[in-house]
Design a protein around this motif. Sequence first.
Motif, mmCIF file in Angstrom:
data_model
loop_
_atom_site.group_PDB
_atom_site.id
_atom_site.type_symbol
_atom_site.label_atom_id
_atom_site.label_comp_id
_atom_site.label_asym_id
_atom_site.label_seq_id
_atom_site.Cartn_x
_atom_site.Cartn_y
_atom_site.Cartn_z
ATOM 1 N N ILE A 191 13.604 4.936 5.479
ATOM 2 C CA ILE A 191 12.727 3.881 5.902
ATOM 3 C C ILE A 191 11.353 4.532 5.936
ATOM 4 N N LEU A 192 10.614 3.740 5.182
ATOM 5 C CA LEU A 192 8.946 4.123 5.383
ATOM 6 C C LEU A 192 8.205 3.282 5.987
ATOM 7 N N LEU A 193 7.098 3.520 6.525
ATOM 8 C CA LEU A 193 5.905 2.517 6.825
ATOM 9 C C LEU A 193 5.048 2.078 5.946
ATOM 10 N N ILE A 194 4.960 0.857 5.819
ATOM 11 C CA ILE A 194 3.829 0.171 4.757
ATOM 12 C C ILE A 194 2.477 0.436 5.595
ATOM 13 N N ASP A 195 1.781 1.446 5.244
ATOM 14 C CA ASP A 195 0.640 1.932 5.603
ATOM 15 C C ASP A 195 -0.553 1.331 4.881
ATOM 16 N N ASP A 196 -0.175 0.578 3.743
ATOM 17 C CA ASP A 196 -1.519 0.088 2.789
ATOM 18 C C ASP A 196 -0.940 -1.066 2.470
ATOM 19 N N LEU A 197 -1.292 -2.098 3.324
ATOM 20 C CA LEU A 197 -1.014 -3.691 3.049
ATOM 21 C C LEU A 197 -1.570 -4.212 1.814
ATOM 22 N N ARG A 198 -2.799 -3.764 1.424
ATOM 23 C CA ARG A 198 -3.224 -4.122 0.338
ATOM 24 C C ARG A 198 -2.538 -3.765 -1.196
ATOM 25 N N HIS A 199 -2.289 -2.589 -0.917
ATOM 26 C CA HIS A 199 -1.461 -1.752 -2.175
ATOM 27 C C HIS A 199 -0.135 -2.654 -2.102
ATOM 28 N N ALA A 200 0.631 -2.845 -1.101
ATOM 29 C CA ALA A 200 1.773 -3.483 -0.899
ATOM 30 C C ALA A 200 1.857 -4.776 -1.558
ATOM 31 N N ARG A 201 0.849 -5.641 -1.141
ATOM 32 C CA ARG A 201 0.536 -6.804 -1.730
ATOM 33 C C ARG A 201 0.311 -7.086 -3.296
ATOM 34 N N THR A 202 -0.254 -6.166 -3.786
ATOM 35 C CA THR A 202 -0.652 -5.911 -5.148
ATOM 36 C C THR A 202 0.697 -5.623 -6.159
ATOM 37 N N ALA A 203 1.356 -4.697 -5.342
ATOM 38 C CA ALA A 203 2.555 -4.092 -5.993
ATOM 39 C C ALA A 203 3.530 -5.188 -6.191
ATOM 40 N N VAL A 204 3.660 -6.199 -5.083
ATOM 41 C CA VAL A 204 4.885 -7.278 -5.277
ATOM 42 C C VAL A 204 4.432 -8.493 -6.049
ATOM 43 N N LYS A 205 3.029 -8.306 -6.681
ATOM 44 C CA LYS A 205 2.401 -9.547 -7.471
ATOM 45 C C LYS A 205 2.527 -8.936 -8.820
ATOM 46 N N GLU A 206 2.837 -7.873 -9.302
ATOM 47 C CA GLU A 206 3.096 -7.540 -10.671
ATOM 48 C C GLU A 206 4.326 -8.095 -11.515
#
Length: 88
Positions: free
Chosen positions: A73-88
Amino acid sequence: MPRFAAFDASALRPASTAARLDWLSPSVALIHVTADGLVTQATTPPQKRRLLDDATTRDLLLVAWRGSRGMEILLIDDLRHARTAVKE
């Protein structure tokens, strides 16, 4: 790393340190805990996009995945990166 008014996530490993996290995999789940205590999860790409789009900096965002260390279980510490990663 964001500071949460209602959450102490200092014991969690940041998601930005996970080298091979496949954000779009069905075996990767996102968990969203709002500042008001509402908990939701997402396992499909559309659900993940919607969850991250709805998230604010006051919320707690977690990712659950089977990493090199077993189930993590990891903390999503970079919301911008997470949003970009799921749009690929």
